[in-house]
Design a protein around this motif. Structure first.
Motif, PDB file in Angstrom:
ATOM      1  N   VAL A  36      -1.419  -4.518  -8.751  1.00 50.58           N
ATOM      2  CA  VAL A  36      -0.990  -5.339  -7.616  1.00 50.58           C
ATOM      3  C   VAL A  36       0.354  -4.811  -7.118  1.00 50.58           C
ATOM      4  N   ASP A  37       0.495  -4.643  -5.807  1.00 50.55           N
ATOM      5  CA  ASP A  37       1.770  -4.224  -5.228  1.00 50.55           C
ATOM      6  C   ASP A  37       2.703  -5.411  -5.096  1.00 50.55           C
ATOM      7  N   ILE A  38       3.938  -5.291  -5.560  1.00 46.03           N
ATOM      8  CA  ILE A  38       4.946  -6.297  -5.201  1.00 46.03           C
ATOM      9  C   ILE A  38       5.515  -5.890  -3.844  1.00 46.03           C
ATOM     10  N   THR A  39       6.208  -4.789  -3.761  1.00 46.93           N
ATOM     11  CA  THR A  39       6.563  -4.215  -2.464  1.00 46.93           C
ATOM     12  C   THR A  39       6.883  -2.743  -2.662  1.00 46.93           C
ATOM     13  N   HIS A  40       6.648  -1.947  -1.617  1.00 50.42           N
ATOM     14  CA  HIS A  40       7.075  -0.551  -1.628  1.00 50.42           C
ATOM     15  C   HIS A  40       8.135  -0.320  -0.567  1.00 50.42           C
ATOM     16  N   GLU A  41       8.670  -1.398  -0.042  1.00 52.50           N
ATOM     17  CA  GLU A  41       9.648  -1.290   1.042  1.00 52.50           C
ATOM     18  C   GLU A  41      11.016  -1.797   0.636  1.00 52.50           C
ATOM     19  N   VAL A  42      11.371  -1.645  -0.648  1.00 52.07           N
ATOM     20  CA  VAL A  42      12.766  -1.836  -1.015  1.00 52.07           C
ATOM     21  C   VAL A  42      13.567  -0.856  -0.149  1.00 52.07           C
ATOM     22  N   PRO A  43      14.687  -1.303   0.468  1.00 57.48           N
ATOM     23  CA  PRO A  43      15.456  -0.340   1.260  1.00 57.48           C
ATOM     24  C   PRO A  43      15.792   0.888   0.387  1.00 57.48           C
ATOM     25  N   PRO A  44      15.546   2.098   0.915  1.00 54.78           N
ATOM     26  CA  PRO A  44      15.682   3.299   0.082  1.00 54.78           C
ATOM     27  C   PRO A  44      16.991   3.314  -0.727  1.00 54.78           C
ATOM     28  N   PHE A  45      16.849   3.552  -2.028  1.00 58.40           N
ATOM     29  CA  PHE A  45      17.972   3.711  -2.957  1.00 58.40           C
ATOM     30  C   PHE A  45      18.729   2.417  -3.245  1.00 58.40           C
ATOM     31  N   SER A  46      18.275   1.271  -2.717  1.00 57.92           N
ATOM     32  CA  SER A  46      19.019   0.026  -2.920  1.00 57.92           C
ATOM     33  C   SER A  46      18.573  -0.646  -4.222  1.00 57.92           C
ATOM     34  N   VAL A  47      19.240  -0.298  -5.302  1.00 59.72           N
ATOM     35  CA  VAL A  47      18.863  -0.806  -6.622  1.00 59.72           C
ATOM     36  C   VAL A  47      19.035  -2.322  -6.676  1.00 59.72           C
ATOM     37  N   LEU A  48      20.095  -2.864  -6.064  1.00 60.33           N
ATOM     38  CA  LEU A  48      20.315  -4.312  -6.108  1.00 60.33           C
ATOM     39  C   LEU A  48      19.199  -5.079  -5.396  1.00 60.33           C
ATOM     40  N   GLU A  49      18.827  -4.641  -4.195  1.00 63.12           N
ATOM     41  CA  GLU A  49      17.727  -5.322  -3.500  1.00 63.12           C
ATOM     42  C   GLU A  49      16.412  -5.158  -4.267  1.00 63.12           C
ATOM     43  N   GLY A  50      16.217  -3.985  -4.877  1.00 58.66           N
ATOM     44  CA  GLY A  50      15.036  -3.788  -5.721  1.00 58.66           C
ATOM     45  C   GLY A  50      15.021  -4.771  -6.878  1.00 58.66           C
ATOM     46  N   ALA A  51      16.186  -4.973  -7.499  1.00 59.61           N
ATOM     47  CA  ALA A  51      16.285  -5.906  -8.628  1.00 59.61           C
ATOM     48  C   ALA A  51      15.941  -7.322  -8.188  1.00 59.61           C
ATOM     49  N   PHE A  52      16.420  -7.695  -6.981  1.00 57.84           N
ATOM     50  CA  PHE A  52      16.124  -9.030  -6.432  1.00 57.84           C
ATOM     51  C   PHE A  52      14.633  -9.192  -6.149  1.00 57.84           C
ATOM     52  N   LEU A  53      14.046  -8.234  -5.426  1.00 55.66           N
ATOM     53  CA  LEU A  53      12.645  -8.351  -5.016  1.00 55.66           C
ATOM     54  C   LEU A  53      11.707  -8.302  -6.217  1.00 55.66           C
ATOM     55  N   LEU A  54      12.018  -7.444  -7.182  1.00 57.36           N
ATOM     56  CA  LEU A  54      11.207  -7.375  -8.407  1.00 57.36           C
ATOM     57  C   LEU A  54      11.191  -8.724  -9.098  1.00 57.36           C
ATOM     58  N   ASP A  55      12.370  -9.316  -9.273  1.00 53.67           N
ATOM     59  CA  ASP A  55      12.446 -10.594  -9.979  1.00 53.67           C
ATOM     60  C   ASP A  55      11.703 -11.692  -9.217  1.00 53.67           C
ATOM     61  N   GLU A  56      11.881 -11.733  -7.899  1.00 55.82           N
ATOM     62  CA  GLU A  56      11.244 -12.773  -7.096  1.00 55.82           C
ATOM     63  C   GLU A  56       9.725 -12.639  -7.086  1.00 55.82           C
ATOM     64  N   GLY A  57       9.232 -11.396  -7.117  1.00 57.48           N
ATOM     65  CA  GLY A  57       7.784 -11.201  -7.171  1.00 57.48           C
ATOM     66  C   GLY A  57       7.240 -11.420  -8.574  1.00 57.48           C
ATOM     67  N   ALA A  58       7.879 -10.781  -9.555  1.00 54.08           N
ATOM     68  CA  ALA A  58       7.330 -10.729 -10.919  1.00 54.08           C
ATOM     69  C   ALA A  58       7.224 -12.106 -11.556  1.00 54.08           C
ATOM     70  N   ARG A  59       8.195 -12.994 -11.231  1.00 51.32           N
ATOM     71  CA  ARG A  59       8.227 -14.275 -11.929  1.00 51.32           C
ATOM     72  C   ARG A  59       6.977 -15.112 -11.740  1.00 51.32           C
ATOM     73  N   TRP A  60       6.163 -14.835 -10.715  1.00 52.01           N
ATOM     74  CA  TRP A  60       4.961 -15.626 -10.457  1.00 52.01           C
ATOM     75  C   TRP A  60       3.734 -15.089 -11.166  1.00 52.01           C
ATOM     76  N   PHE A  61       3.864 -13.945 -11.838  1.00 48.18           N
ATOM     77  CA  PHE A  61       2.701 -13.338 -12.497  1.00 48.18           C
ATOM     78  C   PHE A  61       2.538 -13.889 -13.910  1.00 48.18           C
ATOM     79  N   PRO A  62       1.310 -13.825 -14.437  1.00 47.89           N
ATOM     80  CA  PRO A  62       1.084 -14.364 -15.781  1.00 47.89           C
ATOM     81  C   PRO A  62       1.820 -13.564 -16.861  1.00 47.89           C
ATOM     82  N   ARG A  63       2.142 -14.231 -17.950  1.00 45.76           N
ATOM     83  CA  ARG A  63       2.734 -13.556 -19.105  1.00 45.76           C
ATOM     84  C   ARG A  63       1.858 -12.388 -19.507  1.00 45.76           C
ATOM     85  N   GLY A  64       2.498 -11.318 -19.968  1.00 48.44           N
ATOM     86  CA  GLY A  64       1.756 -10.142 -20.392  1.00 48.44           C
ATOM     87  C   GLY A  64       1.636  -9.097 -19.296  1.00 48.44           C
ATOM     88  N   THR A  65       2.019  -9.480 -18.058  1.00 51.31           N
ATOM     89  CA  THR A  65       1.955  -8.505 -16.962  1.00 51.31           C
ATOM     90  C   THR A  65       2.966  -7.376 -17.200  1.00 51.31           C
TER      91      THR A  65
END
Lengths: 263, 263, 263
Positions: A36-65
């Motif tokens: 499943v794609d969370i996003t591939h449009e993190v602004p290029p090289f923006s680790v902080l925005e990537g960290a935010f978007l990953l957390d916001e997406g990942a938290r809704w997935f089942p344990r073990g993902t």
């Protein structure tokens, strides 16, 4: 028990073949993998925005993902590839702070350096560890390889001093715009605690060219053209306009400072 | 019988975590769910274009598919969440007209207000019903919950008076640009009936700055730079240029009026 | 044996309903099909870039995968629909050169004209063969229909004289920019052979407004603002800047010439 899901979060965009190459590698190692794609449009090289978007997406997935995150300007340099175990999920990616937010939210977490060459592609390039290291490691984890087989625990994986609001005097806090979403809403680093205080007190929220003094219960609760603050779906305070871009109005982007005064 | 598919149509874009949050919620409730994106790039808040794109995508899916559609500027306000049964498919989303086109195409259809709190997330926000109401309801439907368990039938679900061409005199009809596609083709509200008449009669189709008088059987049938009309793959008359953007040439967007005269 | 995967590569974008219509058609014919997107953002009508992206994505998928590629400005004209067998994969799309790169890379390959009407939708439009011919043929192949049932072998399927570098004098080669990626890196048609020579010899690589003389082992190996060449993850020489767009700096797009001199 269905097999674990694999999610992908990158700054690769969707116009190139990069994401497909990662999926092909996963599906070659683990032909019944579900991706499943969370996003591939993190602004290029923006680790902080990537960290935010990953957390916001990942938290809704089942344990073990198993979550693969690749925002990786240091690919090929000395930065380590890591595996993070946090809150019952697994995370695979570069050791550059991309997992800061998922680790902060988890009650406990730990990190391993990925060193087991047998879990990588036979030939590892200097430019595309998403395909050569992170995708194959995730595929092997989804097939049942244990974290301990991936590499040893390390105590010093990088944690970003991400924008945690700082109190600057009795009534004033300084925070950061963490992200600008698709609708031009500005997500600030002020969280549920500050949000609950704003609901029944006069306040000023200053960012870019504007000061916001209105609180709304939902987006359509305010007239067109009015800037207002709201408790967003992530729990953070957002600066919004009803059906218009607050980001354009304020001239603000992710990383910009934001000041909150509560009277 | 394979389990039913779930499709998603939104104006959330793919840069944020919103779509992933919806997918995570679905896969937590229904771990073997199969999810297909129709589009997440409905122009923000454009319910009419959402209604068009949903219908054009959904009609190709097998009977029994559950379609979630979230173009929802009124989220958190009094607008109701609804479930629509039409043509053997199920549709879940806000009661704002987004299902107008699928209901018009179906021989019969009916709508229910979604009221069963057990089928929603435990905490429902004011800003993100896609995640908190529509995704979980779709997941439960895919697992076998019946429409009747979702809520009671309602007679007054909103139907957009979407652009149905209107005859303005003996030879002239007024319609609307329903959508501009990726190639800059303008999809008009003139359907198969008008298309069959244009094939062998002189006509004028006026939109924006231009009048079109050429009919083509396929895109490459006309010289470069020539504006022409064609029966598009949706059955509607489209205004096109061979390998160029008719929308830019005409200076037109969705919602613009278009006039047809048949001689 | 899990059932074969189907991948999709098009220039349809993801804003419209076109890709969803193709997926709906596949899933109606073959309800348990597994579909993976390579990309839908091939620059509109750019068959050469489509051929590059298809090859770069498809090569990572397991043998037996069925790849649908639709960059098809000639849809509805006399150009034939074809099926290509190459390197243990199957490819379905228009006969316009889109399969040139996968065929060049494969030890052997062959093409068939798609003529079996039973494998297409009952009604075939003049404008959308992706939905009416290519998607259903791929679905039938994934269900076990053999290539021979699709149509007869043809000897003359189109092969693009794609940008193979040409030696113009003893020390100089002329090539082409094959693709500009998401980060603004320019992928040249100079391959692994030229790359291995550049590593330890002075060289000049000239494209657009600039001449590049630096070689890097990985992206972060060079200072900001410095143009350099690198062996990219595809094996081709790329022109890059560390965390910046080389394409903007050079004013270059896909198709532009690039000259290499090795001293």
């Amino acid at each position: 028990m269905p097999r674990p899901l694999i999610t992908l979060t990158t700054d690769f965009g969707t116009a190139d073949h990069f994401v497909a190459a990662m999926k092909g590698v996963i599906l070659t190692i683990h032909p019944t993998a579900r991706i499943v794609d969370i996003t591939h449009e993190v602004p290029p090289f923006s680790v902080l925005e990537g960290a935010f978007l990953l957390d916001e997406g990942a938290r809704w997935f089942p344990r073990g993902t198993i979550h693969v995150a690749v925002v990786d300007p240091g690919v090929g340099s000395a930065r380590r590839p890591i595996l993070v175990e946090a809150g019952g999920h697994l995370y695979v990616g570069p050791d550059n702070g991309i997992f800061s937010m998922v680790r902060r939210r988890a009650a406990s977490s730990r990190a391993r350096e990925i060193t087991n060459r047998k879990l990588m592609l036979p030939s590892v390039s200097n430019t595309f560890h998403g395909r050569d290291i992170f995708a194959p490691v995730a595929a092997h984890l989804a097939k049942g390889v244990t974290p301990a087989k991936v590499g040893k625990l390390i105590p010093d994986a990088l944690l970003l001093r991400a924008a945690v609001p700082e109190q600057t005097n009795k009534r004033t806090w300084t925070g950061t715009i963490l992200h600008v979403d698709q609708f031009g809403n500005l997500i600030t680093s002020f969280g549920p605690d500050e949000a609950s205080r704003l609901r029944d007190r006069p306040f000023e929220l200053t960012a870019g060219f504007e000061t916001i003094r209105h609180w709304a219960a939902f987006y359509a609760d305010q007239p067109f053209g009015q800037l207002f603050a709201i408790k967003g779906s992530s729990g953070f305070i957002e600066i919004c306009m009803n059906q218009a871009s607050a980001a354009k109005k304020l001239g603000c982007a992710a990383g910009a400072p934001v000041e909150l005064t509560i009277f």
